[in-house]
Structures are given as C-alpha cells and as structure tokens.
Design a protein around this motif. Structure first.
Motif, short mmCIF file in Angstrom:
data_model
loop_
_atom_site.label_atom_id
_atom_site.label_comp_id
_atom_site.label_asym_id
_atom_site.label_seq_id
_atom_site.Cartn_x
_atom_site.Cartn_y
_atom_site.Cartn_z
N VAL A 27 0.51 -1.21 -0.21
CA VAL A 27 -0.03 0.30 0.32
C VAL A 27 0.33 1.65 -0.17
O VAL A 27 0.05 2.60 -0.81
CB VAL A 27 -0.62 0.19 0.89
N ALA A 28 2.14 1.05 0.22
CA ALA A 28 3.03 1.98 0.33
C ALA A 28 3.25 2.56 -1.04
O ALA A 28 4.26 3.98 -1.62
CB ALA A 28 4.08 1.74 1.06
N PHE A 29 3.07 1.66 -2.12
CA PHE A 29 3.69 1.64 -3.50
C PHE A 29 2.67 2.50 -3.91
O PHE A 29 1.38 1.68 -4.43
CB PHE A 29 4.11 0.36 -4.34
N ALA A 30 2.41 3.24 -5.48
CA ALA A 30 1.20 3.99 -6.12
C ALA A 30 1.48 2.42 -7.43
O ALA A 30 2.81 3.03 -8.08
CB ALA A 30 1.33 4.87 -6.28
N GLY A 31 1.32 1.48 -7.33
CA GLY A 31 1.51 0.55 -8.22
C GLY A 31 2.14 -0.63 -7.61
O GLY A 31 2.69 -0.17 -6.80
N ASN A 32 2.34 -1.86 -8.43
CA ASN A 32 3.38 -2.79 -8.00
C ASN A 32 4.46 -2.28 -7.86
O ASN A 32 5.30 -1.58 -9.39
CB ASN A 32 3.41 -3.68 -8.94
N PRO A 33 5.73 -2.68 -7.50
CA PRO A 33 7.00 -2.06 -7.15
C PRO A 33 7.99 -3.30 -7.92
O PRO A 33 7.15 -4.12 -8.68
CB PRO A 33 7.89 -2.19 -5.93
N VAL A 34 9.15 -2.22 -8.40
CA VAL A 34 10.20 -3.11 -9.51
C VAL A 34 11.12 -3.98 -8.28
O VAL A 34 11.48 -2.84 -7.88
CB VAL A 34 10.17 -2.46 -10.55
N LYS A 35 11.28 -5.37 -9.06
CA LYS A 35 12.81 -5.91 -7.93
C LYS A 35 13.56 -5.04 -8.82
O LYS A 35 14.04 -5.70 -10.21
CB LYS A 35 12.63 -7.16 -7.95
N GLN A 36 14.58 -4.13 -7.84
CA GLN A 36 16.48 -3.91 -8.91
C GLN A 36 17.29 -4.27 -8.42
O GLN A 36 17.09 -4.46 -6.57
CB GLN A 36 15.97 -2.74 -9.15
N ALA A 37 18.59 -4.90 -8.80
CA ALA A 37 19.68 -5.11 -8.36
C ALA A 37 20.65 -3.79 -8.13
O ALA A 37 20.32 -2.33 -8.98
CB ALA A 37 20.21 -5.75 -9.59
N LEU A 38 20.87 -2.96 -6.53
CA LEU A 38 21.40 -2.34 -6.62
C LEU A 38 22.85 -2.46 -6.46
O LEU A 38 23.12 -2.92 -5.35
CB LEU A 38 20.47 -1.57 -4.73
N PRO A 39 23.33 -1.55 -6.96
CA PRO A 39 24.73 -1.85 -6.61
C PRO A 39 25.88 -1.19 -6.10
O PRO A 39 25.15 -0.74 -5.22
CB PRO A 39 25.31 -1.16 -8.30
N VAL A 40 26.39 -1.75 -5.67
CA VAL A 40 28.10 -1.17 -4.95
C VAL A 40 28.35 0.27 -4.80
O VAL A 40 28.24 0.57 -5.72
CB VAL A 40 29.19 -2.09 -5.00
N GLY A 41 28.18 0.67 -3.33
CA GLY A 41 28.63 2.06 -3.72
C GLY A 41 26.98 3.66 -3.90
O GLY A 41 27.20 4.28 -3.91
N THR A 42 25.80 2.08 -4.01
CA THR A 42 24.74 3.28 -3.92
C THR A 42 24.47 3.57 -2.57
O THR A 42 25.03 2.95 -1.95
CB THR A 42 23.72 2.02 -4.77
N ARG A 43 23.93 5.11 -2.56
CA ARG A 43 23.59 6.12 -1.77
C ARG A 43 22.33 5.46 -1.01
O ARG A 43 21.64 5.89 -2.31
CB ARG A 43 24.57 7.24 -1.26
N LEU A 44 22.06 5.35 0.45
CA LEU A 44 20.70 5.53 0.15
C LEU A 44 20.33 6.23 2.03
O LEU A 44 21.33 6.87 2.61
CB LEU A 44 19.83 4.31 0.69
N PHE A 45 18.94 6.54 1.93
CA PHE A 45 19.28 7.61 3.25
C PHE A 45 17.28 7.97 4.02
O PHE A 45 16.56 7.15 3.16
CB PHE A 45 19.27 9.06 2.81
N ARG A 46 17.05 8.07 5.22
CA ARG A 46 16.05 7.82 5.68
C ARG A 46 16.29 8.71 6.72
O ARG A 46 16.68 9.09 7.42
CB ARG A 46 15.33 6.46 5.81
#
Length: 156
Positions: A27-46
């Motif tokens: 329910v937190a997504f507008a539609g279905n999410p897509v499974k993705q490979a997130l590579p080394v070095g990807t920066r994420l925040f929260r």
C-alpha cells in the motif's frame, strides 16, 4: 554468488510485522514495485526520530537523487525538508523525524523500487526503495551489506 534478497519475491517480504502491528508494504507504493539490483556504492537515506545506532532495521529508504531534490526544494530548512519527506514519501506525520542517516551499499543487494503512494491524504509520487533484511540477524546495529556514511540532525 547470491545477493541479499535475490531469491525472494515481493510477496515473501511485503508483510512487515512489529510487536504491535502488521501491515502490507504494497500500500506504500503507487502500483507494483520493481525488483532491482542496487549496486555497490549506492547511497540511501532515511529520516529517524533519534540517532540510536539501529540504522539497518528499517526497510524504507530514499534514493540519493530524491533526497537531494527534496533537500534542495526545502532551501536549508529542516522543518520544511521533514514536511516534504512526509508529503512525498507517503510517511506518517513527520513531527518526530529529527535526524538523517546516510548509508552506502558495500555489496550488491536487491530491493523493490517504485513511486510512493498518496497515503494519509498526501500526494506521494516520489521514488522509494523497500529494502528488507539489511540488518545482521545477530547484531541489528550492523549490516554485512552496507555501512553508515554519516548521521546528522536537521537544523530547525
């Protein structure tokens, strides 16, 4: 080599259960999410209420470009930035989100990526990452797949 979440489907990870509640992450997504490979070095925040060290136990993350865009739009105001995040990331009220954690992936992982849903009467519409299983089972303040780059308080 097997990567984190590689063999899992969204239906296997979408139900979040805490001591008090259980909810469907779809329910937190507008539609279905897509499974993705997130590579080394990807920066994420929260955003977090407090910098406690338990950074890898959450499953919802902002990609770096979304974080940067919302921060730029807030023009340096911590309160406005927190409100933008709550508006566009379909989070509950942002009144207690006071600090930021930035992580960098040290191994490739799989996560589910999609636009945030317009929950709580807010517009949503920003890209978000659902990344379960990031914390170590034996030590929830660490991850075999990511490292903390920095944490900081929002300026109000």
């Amino acid at each position: 080599m097997t990567y984190l979440n590689q063999s899992l489907g969204f239906d296997e990870v979408r139900w979040a259960t805490t001591r008090k509640t259980s909810y469907d992450s779809l329910v937190a997504f507008a539609g279905n999410p897509v499974k993705q490979a997130l590579p080394v070095g990807t920066r994420l925040f929260r955003l977090l209420r407090l910098a406690t060290g338990a950074y890898f136990d959450g499953v919802w993350w902002m990609p770096e470009d979304v974080f940067t865009e919302l921060q730029k739009d807030a023009k340096g105001s911590g309160r406005l930035f927190r409100n933008y995040v709550a508006q566009f990331m379909a989070l509950p009220s942002g009144n207690s989100q006071l600090c930021v954690v930035e992580i960098e992936l040290t191994k490739q992982v799989y996560g589910w990526v999609g636009k945030s849903s317009p929950l709580f009467g807010r517009p949503g519409g920003m890209e978000q990452v659902f990344l379960p299983n990031l914390q170590d089972r034996d030590y929830p303040r660490s991850s075999l797949h990511a490292k903390v780059v920095r944490t900081y308080w929002l300026k109000f």
